[in-house]
Scaffold this motif. Structure first.
Motif, PDB file in Angstrom:
ATOM      1  N   TYR A 148      29.856  -8.321  50.886  1.00 57.34           N
ATOM      2  CA  TYR A 148      30.105  -6.923  51.230  1.00 57.34           C
ATOM      3  C   TYR A 148      29.235  -6.514  52.415  1.00 57.34           C
ATOM      4  N   LYS A 151      30.138  -7.433  55.948  1.00 57.59           N
ATOM      5  CA  LYS A 151      31.328  -6.781  56.504  1.00 57.59           C
ATOM      6  C   LYS A 151      31.086  -5.307  56.807  1.00 57.59           C
ATOM      7  N   THR A 152      29.906  -4.797  56.448  1.00 60.62           N
ATOM      8  CA  THR A 152      29.595  -3.408  56.801  1.00 60.62           C
ATOM      9  C   THR A 152      29.196  -3.357  58.264  1.00 60.62           C
ATOM     10  N   TYR A 153      29.044  -2.145  58.784  1.00 62.33           N
ATOM     11  CA  TYR A 153      28.659  -1.995  60.180  1.00 62.33           C
ATOM     12  C   TYR A 153      27.322  -2.670  60.462  1.00 62.33           C
ATOM     13  N   LEU A 154      26.398  -2.503  59.526  1.00 66.08           N
ATOM     14  CA  LEU A 154      25.094  -3.127  59.717  1.00 66.08           C
ATOM     15  C   LEU A 154      25.233  -4.648  59.734  1.00 66.08           C
ATOM     16  N   LEU A 156      27.878  -6.344  60.579  1.00 65.63           N
ATOM     17  CA  LEU A 156      28.554  -6.725  61.826  1.00 65.63           C
ATOM     18  C   LEU A 156      27.549  -6.803  62.977  1.00 65.63           C
TER      19      LEU A 156
ATOM     20  N   LYS B 116      28.800   0.627  55.255  1.00 65.71           N
ATOM     21  CA  LYS B 116      30.207   0.869  54.933  1.00 65.71           C
ATOM     22  C   LYS B 116      31.058  -0.134  55.686  1.00 65.71           C
ATOM     23  N   PRO B 117      32.097  -0.632  55.072  1.00 64.50           N
ATOM     24  CA  PRO B 117      32.994  -1.506  55.830  1.00 64.50           C
ATOM     25  C   PRO B 117      33.962  -0.680  56.693  1.00 64.50           C
ATOM     26  N   ILE B 118      34.765  -1.383  57.512  1.00 62.93           N
ATOM     27  CA  ILE B 118      35.732  -0.715  58.388  1.00 62.93           C
ATOM     28  C   ILE B 118      36.811  -0.052  57.525  1.00 62.93           C
ATOM     29  N   GLN B 122      40.083   3.827  60.698  1.00 63.83           N
ATOM     30  CA  GLN B 122      39.491   3.280  61.925  1.00 63.83           C
ATOM     31  C   GLN B 122      40.345   2.137  62.461  1.00 63.83           C
TER      32      GLN B 122
END
Lengths: 288, 266
Positions: A148, A151-154, A156, B116-118, B122
């Motif tokens: 998880y 895949k979050t912004y952090l 990425l 948070k994922p995409i 978005q």
């Protein structure tokens, strides 16, 4: 091969899988060779053992992990803020940790936990498979959380940092911050693995971290040789499978009569062979 | 909008390799201006960009963006409002990540500490933005960027650099590494995006025709100095020959055929 031996190998495989997942973050995601691992694994062992003796086995895991994260933070600060090459920064932290670990263990080179309640003994109502079930549960939770997170912004931003540093430098991502974060996370997992290992073995040794980096690397390389998918979820599974296979190979070698003092040599040879194999495969790929 | 006050950059100061890369540069760029920059190698064009974006800190002088002093602001913090594109198409994207993951990063605008994922919404926005590139990338969100061609990657980098609507866009010869056809396509795309969002843009180019065709103003640089800033009125009536003549007369370099290489022959 008896069932106990197989289960025993899987238990150890599970524990080392947690460590390998930590190494996956530094070595694969961030693309940073991190040698802090040998020291932070022992640190996890030591902290966990001391707290277990004092009657707090669960706290031992938590504090062990946090201490590992701090060790990673130190390496991260050395390599980003002081611009020391990451390889050397890791060695420096590892060397320093050797003394710190002995201090944590009250200057004795090893601590025995026999007779003290551990995380495994408090759940013994589950029967002979207690250890196995508990380790697998922890492993699954860590895998899900990591999957998880990446895949979050952090996550990425962290991955971009290891993938294309030139791009990250020109972007609004603070590359230094990401490196520090990644190294902390990686060493936190390594120390957690060490903390569980100490309670599993009922023993902590100031030398138990030696060669851990190679074991983790071997797990990653072996796993990726079998599961060749780029998706994060598959890569995490590959690391876990790799750690299990690696343990399996070592167990078979021991059963065949290899003296346990030769294990580290076998580990190193395994990594060399695996690396050569992947190189040969890549070359063939290029010709085609 | 962008104001550069008496900025000098000296490399290797105090050694025998000392080089004055920028020498007392003063320039003012207005909101919405699209300025093309020409000049031979070593004229200080890239150093000017690096100084604006924070990769190089000036030895003296000050830089203002929207009346805010950004001279000592860290590079990654400036990147929140300055978009950049480089000559090398491999520089702007992360190859082992997917198109959507790359775009998501540029949509962040500096707010990376989000667990948070995409989201679906978005993803929809990304698809809309990708459609404007006309490269059929909108159906390939899950594709790894590493398998795209150089032109596709540079177009994607362009989209990423402009996705968060930066206040200033810096293009450092961003089509020089592409084949002529792809280069003109990416340039056209650049022009479209810049016009649509009225983005203040600086573009370095070695191609005189491109310098004339795009943008409202032309900046000529030499030896770390800005020799001329040709305004819109004057630029309208300028031809390639006229520009070369202007360039050579101001730089006192008459071996323009060598200097401007094949671009002049175009």
């Amino acid at each position: 091969m008896s069932m106990t031996v197989i289960i025993g190998a899987l238990e150890l495989g599970g524990i080392f899988a947690i460590m390998s997942l930590g190494l996956y973050i530094s070595y694969k995601v961030l693309n940073l060779p991190d040698l802090t691992v040998d020291g932070s694994f022992t640190l996890g062992c030591a902290v966990s053992a001391v707290l277990t003796i004092n009657g707090h086995p669960y706290l031992g895991l938590l504090v062990g992990m946090i201490c590992g994260m701090i060790a990673g933070l130190v390496t991260g600060l050395l390599t980003t803020k002081l611009r020391i090459a990451s390889l050397l920064a890791g060695i420096l932290t590892m060397t320093g940790l050797y003394s710190i670990n002995l201090k944590v263990m009250n200057d004795s080179p090893n601590i025995s936990l026999f007779g003290f309640p551990t995380i495994f003994s408090s759940l013994s109502f589950l029967g002979t498979y207690t250890r196995f079930i508990l380790i697998i549960m922890i492993l699954v939770v860590i895998c899900l959380l990591l999957c998880y997170f990446l895949k979050t912004y952090l996550g990425l931003a962290l991955r971009a940092c290891g993938d294309n540093e030139a791009m990250v430098k020109a972007s609004s991502i603070d590359a230094d911050q990401m490196k520090i974060l990644g190294l902390s996370l990686a060493n936190g997992l390594v120390a957690l693995s060490g903390a569980i290992y100490a309670q599993h073995q009922s023993f902590a040794d100031s030398q138990s971290g030696t060669g851990m980096m190679v074991i983790g690397l071997a797990s990653i390389i072996i796993g990726m040789a079998f599961i060749k998918k780029d998706k994060i979820s598959y890569q995490l599974i590959a690391v876990v499978v790799g750690a299990m296979i690696y343990r399996g190979i070592l167990t078979i070698a021991l059963l065949l009569g290899l003296p346990s003092t030769d294990l580290k040599l076998l580990s190193a040879l395994l990594v060399i062979v695996a690396l050569i194999l992947t190189k040969i495969k890549m070359r063939r790929h290029r010709v085609c | 909008m962008l104001e550069i006050q008496d900025v000098s950059v000296v490399f290797h100061q105090g050694t025998i390799h000392e080089k004055m890369a920028l020498s007392h540069v003063n320039v003012k760029i207005n909101q919405g201006d699209f300025v093309t920059i020409i000049g031979s190698n070593g004229a200080g064009k890239s150093t000017l960009f690096q100084t604006i974006s924070g990769a190089v800190s000036p030895t003296s002088g000050k830089i203002f963006l929207k009346n805010q002093d950004i001279t000592h602001l860290k590079e990654y913090k400036r990147s929140r409002f300055i978009g950049r594109l480089f000559q090398n198409p491999l520089m702007g994207t992360a190859p082992s990540m997917t198109i959507e993951e790359n775009l998501a990063l540029s949509a962040c605008q500096g707010h990376y500490f989000r667990l948070k994922p995409i989201t679906h919404q978005q993803r929809q926005q990304m698809r809309e933005a990708l459609k404007e590139l006309n490269l059929n990338l909108e159906d390939r969100l899950e594709t790894k960027v590493g398998v795209l061609s150089g032109g596709q990657r540079q177009a994607l980098s362009l989209l990423m650099a402009t996705y968060a609507k930066p206040q200033l866009l810096l293009l450092d010869e961003h089509t020089a590494a592409l084949d002529p056809q792809t280069a003109s396509k990416v340039l056209k795309l650049t022009d479209d995006i810049v016009k649509r969002h009225q983005m203040t843009t600086l573009m370095i180019t070695h191609n005189m025709e491109d310098a004339l065709r795009y943008g409202q103003k032309i900046m000529i640089m030499k030896d770390g100095k800005i020799l001329d800033l040709i305004d819109e009125e004057k630029k309208k009536n300028l031809t390639v020959e006229g520009l070369i003549e202007l360039y050579t007369s101001q730089t006192h370099e008459y071996n323009d055929r060598i200097l401007l290489r094949n671009e002049a022959v175009l």
